[in-house]
Scaffold this motif. Structure first.
Motif, PDB file in Angstrom:
ATOM      1  N   GLY A  91       0.801  -1.215   0.000  1.00 57.41           N
ATOM      2  CA  GLY A  91       0.000   0.000   0.000  1.00 57.41           C
ATOM      3  C   GLY A  91       0.834   1.264   0.000  1.00 57.41           C
ATOM      4  O   GLY A  91       0.724   2.103  -0.898  1.00 57.41           O
ATOM      5  N   HIS A  92       1.701   1.423   1.006  1.00 59.61           N
ATOM      6  CA  HIS A  92       2.481   2.657   1.127  1.00 59.61           C
ATOM      7  C   HIS A  92       3.470   2.807  -0.028  1.00 59.61           C
ATOM      8  O   HIS A  92       3.686   3.915  -0.531  1.00 59.61           O
ATOM      9  CB  HIS A  92       3.224   2.663   2.461  1.00 59.61           C
ATOM     10  N   ASP A  94       2.961   1.641  -2.926  1.00 61.34           N
ATOM     11  CA  ASP A  94       2.142   1.668  -4.137  1.00 61.34           C
ATOM     12  C   ASP A  94       2.631   0.647  -5.159  1.00 61.34           C
ATOM     13  O   ASP A  94       2.806   0.942  -6.334  1.00 61.34           O
ATOM     14  CB  ASP A  94       2.121   3.077  -4.754  1.00 61.34           C
ATOM     15  N   THR A  95       2.854  -0.577  -4.669  1.00 62.60           N
ATOM     16  CA  THR A  95       3.219  -1.677  -5.551  1.00 62.60           C
ATOM     17  C   THR A  95       2.056  -2.656  -5.634  1.00 62.60           C
ATOM     18  O   THR A  95       1.140  -2.620  -4.817  1.00 62.60           O
ATOM     19  CB  THR A  95       4.466  -2.417  -5.040  1.00 62.60           C
ATOM     20  N   GLY A 129      -7.544   0.395  -2.304  1.00 61.71           N
ATOM     21  CA  GLY A 129      -7.059  -0.063  -3.594  1.00 61.71           C
ATOM     22  C   GLY A 129      -6.945  -1.557  -3.786  1.00 61.71           C
ATOM     23  O   GLY A 129      -6.291  -2.006  -4.726  1.00 61.71           O
ATOM     24  N   ASP A 153      -2.075  -4.192 -10.220  1.00 64.30           N
ATOM     25  CA  ASP A 153      -2.782  -3.725  -9.044  1.00 64.30           C
ATOM     26  C   ASP A 153      -2.639  -4.706  -7.891  1.00 64.30           C
ATOM     27  O   ASP A 153      -1.923  -5.701  -7.975  1.00 64.30           O
ATOM     28  CB  ASP A 153      -4.265  -3.499  -9.387  1.00 64.30           C
TER      29      ASP A 153
END
Length: 301
Positions: A91-92, A94-95, A129, A153
């Motif tokens: 999450g942090h 963004d992978t 996400g 995603d």
């Protein structure tokens, strides 16, 4: 019929042959099943041992290099134990990754509460996400997995020994409308479909089937509610923590008069091992209990 987990292993092993971007990260669980794939692709099938925080960290690192990691173990060790790493390393940073669990909520009761994860979907739902798939059949699991590995995603595929007899055509986008009725809307999630279908067999309800629960398909639910009359009654039956999706349903219907009942696994820990079917009955997720609870709710208006 094979299990969802067996189908996951065979499908992913074939995908490793076809897609050089794919990598599998294991924490001992299913390592034997992936042994031939590891021999063929020793640099892309990695077993970190019983180190679940490292499991997620390695997956996040592989994603930073441009690979598409498929990260796998039991749900309790995949989501609950390394939750901070999921929050940060995916999450942090963004992978993206595909997390694939096994064990459902209580597939192996003899393993005790350490091997049960009824709260996994609710926990992941606190993060932004994530796409969450809950297939009800090995064919559905394969279709959703093949879709998931093509992206960049964050995807969670929740596998269980509990499964429906017949697969349905799923795309990973939205709910399927199986029948329409006038007395309410019932949403059956993944492996709960057969029990739910039996429970509502003689009820005049719309039956929706959900194998992708996040993003929540608000549009289909609203359309279904629109056909039931002025006031809407919605029941969501999930194979994990009861009420996990009631907030999503309330948000979808926030401008309409409605009631929502969330059925699923209760919060009380059952401390006797038993068998999976006994746990289903204890949590009132067998067809007879569902008939009583759904019928009582819909008849109470």
């Amino acid at each position: 019929m094979d299990t969802m987990r067996e189908r996951f292993i065979s499908t992913t092993s074939r995908l490793l042959d076809d897609d050089p971007r794919l990598a599998v990260v294991l924490a001992d669980i299913s390592a034997d099943g992936f042994a031939p794939a590891r021999e063929a692709h020793p640099d892309r099938v990695i077993n970190v041992g019983i180190r679940e925080q490292l499991l997620i960290g390695v997956g996040g690192g592989l994603a930073l290099t441009g690979l598409r990691p498929v990260v796998h173990t039991f749900a309790s060790f995949l989501v609950e134990r390394p939750f901070e790493q999921i929050k940060l390393d995916f999450g942090h940073q963004d992978t993206g990754a595909v997390l694939v669990s096994a064990g459902g909520s209580y597939d192996w009761p003899a393993g005790g509460f350490t091997h049960m994860a009824p709260g996994d979907v609710a926990l992941l739902d606190t993060l932004d996400g994530w796409t969450i798939h809950v297939p009800g059949h090995p064919d559905e699991a394969e279709a959703l997995l093949r879709k998931a590995v093509t992206g960049d995603d964050r995807v969670y595929v929740r596998l269980s020994l509990q499964q429906n007899e017949t697969p349905l055509p799923v795309t990973g986008e939205g709910f399927l409308t199986l029948r329409e009725g006038r007395s309410g809307v019932v949403v059956a999630v993944g492996p709960m479909l057969e029990a739910v279908a039996e429970a509502v067999r003689d009820l005049d309800v719309t039956l929706l089937y959900a194998t992708t629960v996040r993003p929540f398909d608000s549009a289909t639910l609203r359309r279904a509610v629109g056909g039931t009359g002025a006031a809407a009654d919605v029941v969501i039956v999930e194979p994990y923590l009861a009420g996990t999706s009631t907030a999503a349903a309330n948000d979808a219907l926030r401008d309409l008069p409605h009631r929502v009942l969330g059925l699923g696994v209760g919060r009380k820990e059952l401390r006797r091992y038993g068998q999976m079917d006994e746990h289903l009955t204890a949590h009132r997720l067998d067809a007879a209990s569902l008939r009583e609870d759904i019928g009582g709710f819909l008849g109470a208006r």
